[in-house]
Design an enzyme around this catalytic site. Structure first.
Site, PDB file in Angstrom:
ATOM      1  N   ARG A  54      94.984  74.870  11.807  1.00  0.00           N
ATOM      2  CA  ARG A  54      95.436  75.776  12.067  1.00  0.00           C
ATOM      3  C   ARG A  54      96.440  75.568  12.914  1.00  0.00           C
ATOM      4  NH1 ARG A  54      90.496  75.924  10.021  1.00  0.00           N
ATOM      5  NH2 ARG A  54      90.567  74.491  12.250  1.00  0.00           N
ATOM      6  N   THR A  55      96.210  75.047  14.800  1.00  0.00           N
ATOM      7  CA  THR A  55      97.241  75.805  15.512  1.00  0.00           C
ATOM      8  C   THR A  55      98.548  74.823  15.076  1.00  0.00           C
ATOM      9  OG1 THR A  55      95.528  75.489  16.732  1.00  0.00           O
ATOM     10  CG2 THR A  55      97.574  75.519  18.150  1.00  0.00           C
ATOM     11  N   LYS A  82      99.101  52.678  24.558  1.00  0.00           N
ATOM     12  CA  LYS A  82      99.649  51.715  25.131  1.00  0.00           C
ATOM     13  C   LYS A  82      98.919  51.239  26.189  1.00  0.00           C
ATOM     14  CE  LYS A  82     103.195  50.171  21.155  1.00  0.00           C
ATOM     15  NZ  LYS A  82     104.473  50.174  21.702  1.00  0.00           N
ATOM     16  N   ARG A 104      98.443  70.123  23.103  1.00  0.00           N
ATOM     17  CA  ARG A 104      97.292  70.267  22.751  1.00  0.00           C
ATOM     18  C   ARG A 104      96.845  68.595  23.632  1.00  0.00           C
ATOM     19  NH1 ARG A 104      93.001  72.354  17.997  1.00  0.00           N
ATOM     20  NH2 ARG A 104      94.088  73.710  18.543  1.00  0.00           N
ATOM     21  N   HIS A 132      93.061  77.969  25.467  1.00  0.00           N
ATOM     22  CA  HIS A 132      93.375  78.372  24.129  1.00  0.00           C
ATOM     23  C   HIS A 132      94.445  79.713  24.421  1.00  0.00           C
ATOM     24  CE1 HIS A 132      94.728  77.393  20.276  1.00  0.00           C
ATOM     25  NE2 HIS A 132      94.089  77.111  20.083  1.00  0.00           N
TER      26      HIS A 132
HETATM   27  N1   CP Z   1      91.463  77.663  16.644  1.00  0.00           N
HETATM   28  C1   CP Z   1      92.030  76.228  16.493  1.00  0.00           C
HETATM   29  O1   CP Z   1      92.431  75.823  17.176  1.00  0.00           O
HETATM   30  O2   CP Z   1      91.919  75.628  15.271  1.00  0.00           O
HETATM   31  P1   CP Z   1      92.448  73.819  15.212  1.00  0.00           P
HETATM   32  O3   CP Z   1      91.854  73.613  15.914  1.00  0.00           O
HETATM   33  O4   CP Z   1      92.380  73.714  13.712  1.00  0.00           O
HETATM   34  O5   CP Z   1      93.791  74.200  15.803  1.00  0.00           O
END
Ligand code: CP
Length: 315
Positions: A54-55, A82, A104, A132
Site C-alpha cells: 500500500r504505502t 554489498k 521505509r 508511520h
Molecule cells: N499499512 C501499510 O503500511 O501497508 P504496507 O506495509 O503494505 O505499506
C-alpha cells in the site's frame, strides 16, 4: 515543516490543514483528470528497506499524479547488500539532487538520521516500531469523513500495540485531536511505557469495545517479536480476533478499520473485513493516495519557498 518524520511535532492545526488539503486530492483522484502540476520539475525517490504494498504503491502513484519524476530504488539490488551504510547510500542519492525522499526502514530512528544528512524533504514511510505518519493521517481522514468529525470520539485500537508504529502514530494523532483512546490487547502485546500515552487499557475485547465509535484492528507482527512470546493464532483469534459477536459491543454505527496487510482469521474475521456497511478498509487505501499527495505538495511548497529565500539572501 521541512520533513514529515512523525506525528509528534505536528500541531492540531497542522493536522487539520493537511487533512483539508487531502480532501481536495480525494476530489481530484475521483475526477477524470487525476493530475496536477504541484510537483512538476521535482524528483521523488522512494527507498523501501522493508516490504510494502500500500504505502509504496500510493507514494508512487501520488508523485506521478502530481507531476514529479518518480524513481523506486530497488533496495534488494542496491549496494546496501554489498555493505554500504544507510548514510552512504543516502549521501550518494543526495548528490543526484532529489527533492523528495520517501523512506521505509526496519530500524526506529533511521529515517530521522537520514533526514539530517540530505538537502531534500524526507517523508517517513514507516521506521521500525516508531512512527508511520502518513498511515495515521490517512486513518484520521477516513474517520473524519465517516464520522463527520475528528474529536470527542471513542476509538479502540486493538491487538499487537507493542510492535506497531501504526498504533503509536495513531495514538499521538488521535490524542492531539482530543479523542478518547482505548487500547485493547493481551498484556504481552502492550508497550511497557503505556502510562505515557494517556489512554485506557483493556485486556478483554468485549469490555473494551463497549460503546466505541471506531474499531481499529492491527496485524500480529511476528517479524518484530524477536524470539519473545508469540501467541498461537487460534487462541489469539478466539480472544482478540474481531468477529460479529465482539463487534456487537461497539456502537451500532461503529466503523471497522485495518491498516493492512490483513491476516483474515487471525486478527479479523473475513466477513467483517468485507462488510461494506461497517468496514472502511478500502476507503483507507483510497485516502492513502490523497494524504500522500497532500503531504508531498505541502513539503514541496515549503522546499520551494526555502530555496527562493536562500537565493534572495545570496542576491
Ligand atoms: N499499512 C501499510 O503500511 O501497508 P504496507 O506495509 O503494505 O505499506
Amino acid at each position: 515543516q521541512s520533513h514529515l518524520l512523525g506525528i509528534e511535532p505536528l500541531s492540531p492545526a497542522d493536522i487539520t490543514a493537511l487533512l483539508d488539503l487531502s480532501e481536495a486530492y480525494v476530489d481530484l483522484n475521483r475526477s477524470e483528470e487525476k493530475h496536477s502540476q504541484a510537483l512538476t520539475g521535482l524528483t521523488q525517490i522512494n527507498m523501501f528497506f522493508e516490504n510494502s504494498t500500500r504505502t509504496q504503491a500510493s507514494f508512487e502513484l501520488a508523485g506521478k499524479r502530481l507531476g514529479a519524476d518518480v524513481m523506486n530504488m530497488s533496495m534488494q539490488a542496491s549496494s546496501i547488500k554489498k555493505g554500504e551504510t544507510l548514510i552512504d547510500t543516502a549521501l550518494t542519492l543526495n548528490a543526484m539532487h532529489p527533492d523528495l525522499l520517501v523512506v521505509r526502514h526496519p530500524h526506529s530512528g533511521a529515517v530521522d538520521l537520514l533526514a539530517q544528512k540530505v538537502n531534500c524533504a524526507v517523508l517517513n514511510a514507516g521506521d521500525g516500531r516508531h512512527e508511520h505518519p502518513t498511515q495515521a493521517l490517512l486513518d484520521a481522514l477516513t474517520i473524519r469523513r465517516a464520522k463527520g468529525r475528528l474529536h470527542r470520539l471513542n476509538i479502540a485500537i486493538c491487538g499487537d500495540i507493542a510492535h506497531s508504529r501504526v498504533a503509536r502514530s495513531n495514538i499521538m494523532l488521535l490524542g492531539k485531536m482530543e479523542n478518547r483512546i482505548r487500547l485493547i490487547g493481551p498484556p504481552t502485546l502492550m508497550p511497557s511505557q503505556i502510562s505515557e500515552f494517556g489512554v485506557e487499557v483493556y485486556e478483554d475485547m468485549k469490555e473494551g469495545l463497549e460503546g466505541v465509535d471506531v474499531v481499529m484492528m492491527l496485524r500480529l507482527q511476528k517479524e518484530r517479536m524477536d524470539g519473545g512470546f508469540i501467541p498461537s493464532e487460534r487462541e489469539y483469534y478466539h480472544r482478540y480476533g474481531l468477529d460479529a459477536e465482539k463487534l456487537a459491543y461497539a456502537k451500532e454505527d461503529a466503523i471497522v478499520m485495518h491498516p493492512g496487510p490483513m491476516n483474515r482469521g487471525v486478527e479479523i474475521d473475513g466477513t467483517i473485513a468485507d462488510d461494506i456497511n461497517r468496514s472502511v478498509i478500502q476507503e483507507q487505501v483510497e485516502m492513502g493516495v490523497a494524504v500522500r499527495m497532500a503531504a508531498m505538495d505541502a513539503l514541496a511548497r515549503n522546499l520551494r519557498a526555502r530555496r527562493f529565500n536562500s537565493r534572495a539572501a545570496m542576491g
